[in-house]
Design a protein around this motif. Structure first.
Motif, PDB file in Angstrom:
ATOM      1  N   UNK A  40      25.472 -47.635 -31.281  1.00 36.84           N
ATOM      2  CA  UNK A  40      24.990 -47.714 -32.662  1.00 36.84           C
ATOM      3  C   UNK A  40      24.595 -46.340 -33.193  1.00 36.84           C
ATOM      4  N   UNK A  41      23.912 -45.572 -32.377  1.00 38.46           N
ATOM      5  CA  UNK A  41      23.499 -44.230 -32.797  1.00 38.46           C
ATOM      6  C   UNK A  41      24.697 -43.335 -33.077  1.00 38.46           C
ATOM      7  N   UNK A  42      25.804 -43.616 -32.398  1.00 36.84           N
ATOM      8  CA  UNK A  42      26.956 -42.735 -32.449  1.00 36.84           C
ATOM      9  C   UNK A  42      28.074 -43.234 -33.362  1.00 36.84           C
ATOM     10  N   UNK A  43      27.823 -44.322 -34.083  1.00 37.61           N
ATOM     11  CA  UNK A  43      28.822 -44.865 -35.007  1.00 37.61           C
ATOM     12  C   UNK A  43      30.107 -45.293 -34.289  1.00 37.61           C
ATOM     13  N   UNK A  44      29.931 -45.852 -33.086  1.00 30.78           N
ATOM     14  CA  UNK A  44      31.056 -46.343 -32.292  1.00 30.78           C
ATOM     15  C   UNK A  44      31.154 -47.855 -32.457  1.00 30.78           C
ATOM     16  N   UNK A  45      32.354 -48.358 -32.771  1.00 30.76           N
ATOM     17  CA  UNK A  45      32.565 -49.791 -32.820  1.00 30.76           C
ATOM     18  C   UNK A  45      32.676 -50.364 -31.418  1.00 30.76           C
ATOM     19  N   UNK A  46      32.414 -51.681 -31.274  1.00 34.36           N
ATOM     20  CA  UNK A  46      32.443 -52.241 -29.922  1.00 34.36           C
ATOM     21  C   UNK A  46      32.591 -53.758 -29.924  1.00 34.36           C
ATOM     22  N   UNK A  47      33.110 -54.270 -28.792  1.00 45.22           N
ATOM     23  CA  UNK A  47      33.251 -55.710 -28.575  1.00 45.22           C
ATOM     24  C   UNK A  47      32.781 -56.046 -27.166  1.00 45.22           C
ATOM     25  N   UNK A  77      34.829 -35.047 -28.720  1.00 42.56           N
ATOM     26  CA  UNK A  77      36.245 -35.058 -29.098  1.00 42.56           C
ATOM     27  C   UNK A  77      36.416 -35.721 -30.463  1.00 42.56           C
ATOM     28  N   UNK A  78      35.718 -36.830 -30.660  1.00 40.63           N
ATOM     29  CA  UNK A  78      35.789 -37.541 -31.934  1.00 40.63           C
ATOM     30  C   UNK A  78      35.334 -36.659 -33.090  1.00 40.63           C
ATOM     31  N   UNK A  79      34.277 -35.915 -32.882  1.00 39.34           N
ATOM     32  CA  UNK A  79      33.788 -35.003 -33.921  1.00 39.34           C
ATOM     33  C   UNK A  79      34.752 -33.854 -34.181  1.00 39.34           C
ATOM     34  N   UNK A  80      35.356 -33.358 -33.099  1.00 35.93           N
ATOM     35  CA  UNK A  80      36.265 -32.219 -33.236  1.00 35.93           C
ATOM     36  C   UNK A  80      37.460 -32.567 -34.127  1.00 35.93           C
ATOM     37  N   UNK A  81      37.965 -33.790 -33.963  1.00 37.75           N
ATOM     38  CA  UNK A  81      39.171 -34.184 -34.699  1.00 37.75           C
ATOM     39  C   UNK A  81      38.900 -35.200 -35.811  1.00 37.75           C
ATOM     40  N   UNK A 124      29.902 -38.899 -43.916  1.00 41.63           N
ATOM     41  CA  UNK A 124      28.739 -39.649 -43.488  1.00 41.63           C
ATOM     42  C   UNK A 124      28.396 -39.213 -42.078  1.00 41.63           C
ATOM     43  N   UNK A 125      27.169 -38.817 -41.861  1.00 41.81           N
ATOM     44  CA  UNK A 125      26.733 -38.386 -40.537  1.00 41.81           C
ATOM     45  C   UNK A 125      25.757 -39.412 -40.000  1.00 41.81           C
ATOM     46  N   UNK A 126      26.217 -40.197 -39.049  1.00 45.34           N
ATOM     47  CA  UNK A 126      25.402 -41.240 -38.462  1.00 45.34           C
ATOM     48  C   UNK A 126      25.313 -41.005 -36.966  1.00 45.34           C
ATOM     49  N   UNK A 127      24.093 -40.822 -36.471  1.00 47.68           N
ATOM     50  CA  UNK A 127      23.952 -40.529 -35.057  1.00 47.68           C
ATOM     51  C   UNK A 127      24.676 -39.249 -34.714  1.00 47.68           C
ATOM     52  N   UNK A 128      25.689 -39.358 -33.854  1.00 49.18           N
ATOM     53  CA  UNK A 128      26.351 -38.175 -33.333  1.00 49.18           C
ATOM     54  C   UNK A 128      27.779 -38.005 -33.810  1.00 49.18           C
TER      55      UNK A 128
END
Length: 377
Positions: free
Chosen positions: A318-325, A284-288, A27-31
């Motif tokens: 949101x664009x990068x599919x990063x979770x957050x609090x 880094x997240x994409x690389x691994x 799944x490719x969402x944002x970056x």
């Protein structure tokens, strides 16, 4: 008719840009591109921090029900034994820990009732407030005994909460740091110590564990030479308070009034700058092919442009599919989204007032919590 077809075509084209599936099944969402099969339930996790060592008197089942209605799918539960015991001086360590964890269990149960997941966070070591030092001290990091005591408490926390199926992850020492001669540094054995944490957690649990590589949990810990751990159920984390001069203005001696967007330090900060600051972690997240989670982000309630800042930060997440609090639902009112700044001419002695109606900050958070999420098959 032709006009309607054109509208439909461009709508579908936009949807394809927002979420596409590659031939490799990712799944490719944002970056950030991640495997469908590797996504945790309800990813990306979106929610808020709840502090458990103080200001819990107004946190109850109705609070959690409201969070669910606002779109929260995950709560980061912050446990700080040392701070709890400082506030309950007439309680023994054993009684204090048990009282604190009993309330935490109530919180987990309320979250379970409303289908909200929980991340268990704890960094309040050593737990005994009489020791007069904390996890940022050389006394802690140079002492194998203190670190072993922390590991024992971590094992106890995991055993207590692992039976709850809505507890999905553990986050220990989310802001690794040691203060040496007034300078903050990454503990030299942080990665080794994390492996010990992971080993102890794995004795009881197969759930996700968060690892933050950066000093104070900052995003700049994702250097090119950082290698992921072999464990497949590690989510890589950081806290985002950048730029610090802006998010922490008016706290202690930081009296300078700073606007956003605008020149902060020697750089112009806007959404583009936020994206550039996050990009090394995203790369880094994409690389691994690893997931990223922001355990904390916020800015003080009186910062000018606060809501624009939060809007831009969450938009990039949101664009990068990063979770957050968001930090945080309770605790100091400076971070609390239900408070707003009283009108002042300077940041000195800032006062905040509890809003009668829903604040703009709360509306922005709700908007992003409710945004569409990835779905797994």
């Amino acid at each position: 008719m032709i006009r309607s077809l054109f509208i439909l075509f461009f709508f579908l084209l936009g949807q394809c840009k927002q979420q596409t599936t590659s031939s490799s099944g990712k799944v490719e969402t944002g970056l950030i591109s991640v495997s469908k099969q590797s996504l945790p339930d309800k990813w990306p996790w979106k929610g808020i921090n709840i502090i458990t060592y103080k200001d819990t008197q107004h946190i109850n089942e109705a609070t959690i029900q409201k969070l669910k209605q606002e779109g929260v799918n995950t709560v980061r539960m912050v446990i700080e034994f040392q701070k709890y015991l400082k506030l309950h001086k007439n309680t023994s360590i054993e009684e204090g820990i048990n009282d604190n964890l009993t309330w935490c269990e109530s919180l987990v149960k309320w979250c379970k009732k409303y289908d909200i997941q929980v991340i268990v966070n704890s960094s309040g070591f050593p737990i005994d407030p009489k020791k007069k030092f904390d996890r940022t001290s050389e006394k802690f990091w140079d002492s194998e005994k203190e670190k072993e005591l922390a590991l024992e408490e971590i094992k106890g926390i995991v055993k207590r909460f692992d039976g709850y199926n809505n507890v999905v992850a553990y986050d220990f020492f989310g802001e690794p740091v040691v203060q040496i001669n007034g300078k903050a540094k990454i503990p030299k054995d942080w990665r080794i110590f994390f492996k010990k944490i992971l080993k102890d957690v794995r004795e009881t649990s197969t759930k996700y564990v968060l690892f933050s590589p950066g000093l104070w949990g900052q995003v700049d810990g994702y250097s090119e030479d950082l290698k992921p751990f072999k464990d497949k159920k590690i989510i890589y984390g950081f806290h985002f308070y950048e730029p610090h001069q802006y998010t922490h203005q008016g706290i202690k001696s930081r009296d300078k009034i700073i606007d956003y967007p605008g020149i902060i330090g020697f750089q112009y900060w806007n959404k583009k700058t936020i994206q550039e600051t996050l990009q090394p972690a995203i790369d880094w997240s994409n690389r691994y092919h690893k997931l990223l989670y922001v355990g904390e982000f916020s800015t003080v309630g009186w910062a000018k442009g606060r809501n624009k800042y939060l809007e831009d930060v969450m938009h990039v997440f949101d664009e990068s599919n990063i979770g957050y609090a968001y930090f945080s639902l309770n605790g100091w009112e400076g971070w609390n989204p239900s408070y707003q700044a009283a009108q002042k001419k300077s940041n000195k002695k800032k006062t905040l007032v509890k809003a009668i109606k829903k604040t703009e900050t709360e509306k922005i958070l709700e908007h992003h919590w409710k945004k569409s999420r990835l779905t797994t098959k």
